[in-house]
Design a protein around this motif. Structure first.
Motif, PDB file in Angstrom:
ATOM      1  N   THR A 182      -1.870   3.886   4.141  1.00  0.00           N
ATOM      2  CA  THR A 182      -0.698   4.744   4.392  1.00  0.00           C
ATOM      3  C   THR A 182      -0.614   5.817   3.307  1.00  0.00           C
ATOM      4  O   THR A 182      -1.099   5.617   2.185  1.00  0.00           O
ATOM      5  N   GLU A 183       0.031   6.914   3.658  1.00  0.00           N
ATOM      6  CA  GLU A 183       0.132   8.048   2.739  1.00  0.00           C
ATOM      7  C   GLU A 183       0.838   7.641   1.437  1.00  0.00           C
ATOM      8  O   GLU A 183       1.815   6.888   1.467  1.00  0.00           O
ATOM      9  N   GLY A 184       0.329   8.139   0.316  1.00  0.00           N
ATOM     10  CA  GLY A 184       0.980   7.883  -0.970  1.00  0.00           C
ATOM     11  C   GLY A 184       0.749   6.477  -1.508  1.00  0.00           C
ATOM     12  O   GLY A 184       1.373   6.079  -2.491  1.00  0.00           O
ATOM     13  N   HIS A 185      -0.136   5.729  -0.864  1.00  0.00           N
ATOM     14  CA  HIS A 185      -0.372   4.340  -1.278  1.00  0.00           C
ATOM     15  C   HIS A 185      -1.862   4.036  -1.370  1.00  0.00           C
ATOM     16  O   HIS A 185      -2.662   4.591  -0.630  1.00  0.00           O
ATOM     17  N   ALA A 186      -2.178   3.103  -2.264  1.00  0.00           N
ATOM     18  CA  ALA A 186      -3.496   2.464  -2.207  1.00  0.00           C
ATOM     19  C   ALA A 186      -3.297   1.181  -1.416  1.00  0.00           C
ATOM     20  O   ALA A 186      -2.191   0.641  -1.351  1.00  0.00           O
ATOM     21  N   HIS A 198       0.593  -2.555   0.456  1.00  0.00           N
ATOM     22  CA  HIS A 198       0.562  -1.105   0.254  1.00  0.00           C
ATOM     23  C   HIS A 198       1.180  -0.800  -1.106  1.00  0.00           C
ATOM     24  O   HIS A 198       2.363  -1.023  -1.311  1.00  0.00           O
ATOM     25  N   ILE A 199       0.352  -0.330  -2.034  1.00  0.00           N
ATOM     26  CA  ILE A 199       0.794  -0.153  -3.420  1.00  0.00           C
ATOM     27  C   ILE A 199       1.067   1.336  -3.672  1.00  0.00           C
ATOM     28  O   ILE A 199       0.138   2.146  -3.551  1.00  0.00           O
ATOM     29  N   PRO A 200       2.320   1.683  -4.035  1.00  0.00           N
ATOM     30  CA  PRO A 200       2.617   3.098  -4.287  1.00  0.00           C
ATOM     31  C   PRO A 200       1.627   3.698  -5.292  1.00  0.00           C
ATOM     32  O   PRO A 200       1.347   3.092  -6.327  1.00  0.00           O
TER      33      PRO A 200
END
Ligand code: GLA
Length: 385
Positions: A182-186, A198-200
């Motif tokens: 997802t966008e903005g996440h690893a 999902h890690i910011p």
């Protein structure tokens, strides 16, 4: 209509039912862990592969790519055979054809379809252009035929297409990253359970930038070295009496190594076990908002891939050493290795300096000029239209 849909209409003389997209990926850390049931931390690139598609009722597949000069590849769904994938100029079509085959093989009700593909994911750069093509195709077919598949299931089918139909023995990380990021996440990935977190990972807010340095050295996973690494990991797990190297706790590493006679196998195992630990430590730092502090783990991971796993190459080593010397917080090769791309975590303000240093170093060494871009964690696969 999107450009890809418009091209589809011109090519096939009808309107596509939809357009689906799936991105390439960069792996932040967790390399050569996925076929050991371990952990990885990839993120999706902004570059992606689009597939415009419409169903057919006659069991025929037509495949076309804006990225090759080959024409339309026409295949009979019922005759797809992993022993005879499309070859030569048509070999790109093995990836989407393999997805049809994997779905059929899983007894899912797919029929024929027309597909048109357009991609800006660089090929041969270790950025998972294959996974992007497979996952975009899988998502398109799941929607066209109303198949109730989860994203991890789509990723697993895409991997099966690559393993069993294309004949590349990859793990599942690339397809999972493309399908689920997802966008903005690893994406923290447990490659055994396919559980994800999902890690910011907002580099911009932290004043950071991720440089992707494509060494332009073509890697070919089908070459024996990848398969050899995989086989020696599986043999080591067997010798140590564990289902996979993932099951060796970091704390017990020295004891496990002492039980292995072959120094090369010992180094391979040490890479996998320490790399899993680095993924967990990187995740903790990201969660704590301490993004810069992940740098040394990246550089340590590179040394492990270079010295213990022996999958780097002079161009990757030069990119990493030069980026670090020019002020990167850390850098490493990303993907399977033997060429492809390196990743450098830098302060945004350092971008011109690092770019220049790497480009100059490549020129001085007589290497092909690298292609340097900056990447921000982007969206996973999606329906566009
Ligand atoms: C390639 C493979 C992946 C993974 C990496 C190494 O990208 O496709 O499954 O094994 O190499 O981490």
């Amino acid at each position: 209509m999107t450009g890809t849909a418009e091209e589809f209409r011109e090519l096939y003389g009808r309107v596509p039912e939809g357009v689906w997209a799936a991105p390439g990926r960069v792996n932040l850390i967790g390399e050569h862990t996925d076929y050991n049931d371990g952990f990885a931390l990839p993120f999706a690139l902004p570059q992606r592969t689009e597939v415009a598609a419409a169903p057919r009722t006659d069991g025929i597949i037509r495949l076309h790519s804006a990225n090759t000069r080959a024409g339309v590849v026409t295949l009979d769904l019922a005759a797809l055979d992993p022993a005879h994938p499309p070859q030569g100029a048509d070999s790109w079509a093995a990836y989407p054809a393999g997805v049809f085959w994997a779905l059929l093989d899983a007894e899912l009700p797919v029929r024929g379809a027309d597909l048109h593909v357009r991609s800006d994911v660089p090929t041969g750069a270790g950025l998972s252009s294959s996974a992007a093509l497979e996952v975009a195709t899988a998502l398109a077919l799941a929607d066209l035929y109303g198949l109730p598949l989860t994203r991890p299931e789509l990723a697993a089918l895409a991997r099966r297409a690559e393993n069993a139909y294309v004949g590349v023995p990859c793990g599942v990380m690339d397809q999972m990253a493309s399908a689920c990021a997802t966008e903005g996440h690893a994406l923290h990935l447990d490659t055994r359970s396919l559980e994800q977190r999902h890690i910011p990972f907002d580099c911009e807010a932290a004043g950071l930038r991720l440089l992707v340095i494509d060494t332009r050295v073509k890697h070919a996973l089908a070459d024996g070295a990848y398969a050899q690494r995989l086989a020696s990991c599986h043999r080591a797990a067997e010798a140590l009496g564990v289902p996979a190297l993932r099951d060796l706790p970091y704390e017990d590493l020295e004891r496990a190594l002492a039980r292995l006679g072959d120094p090369v196998v010992r180094r391979r195992v040490r890479h996998v076990v320490t790399e899993n630990e680095r993924v967990l430590r990187t995740e903790e730092l990201l969660r704590a908002g301490r993004l810069r502090e992940t740098g040394p783990l990246l550089t340590e991971g590179h040394a492990s891939l270079r010295d213990d796993y022996e999958v780097s190459c002079p161009e990757l080593d030069l990119a990493v050493a030069t980026a670090d010397a020019a002020g990167a917080h850390g850098s490493r090769m990303t993907g399977g290795g033997f060429g492809g791309s390196a990743l450098a975590l830098i302060d945004a303000a350092a971008e011109p300096t690092v770019r220049r240093a790497v480009t100059d170093a490549f020129r001085r060494a007589g290497h092909t000029p690298p292609r340097i871009t900056s990447a921000s964690p982007s969206a996973g696969a999606t329906r566009l239209a």
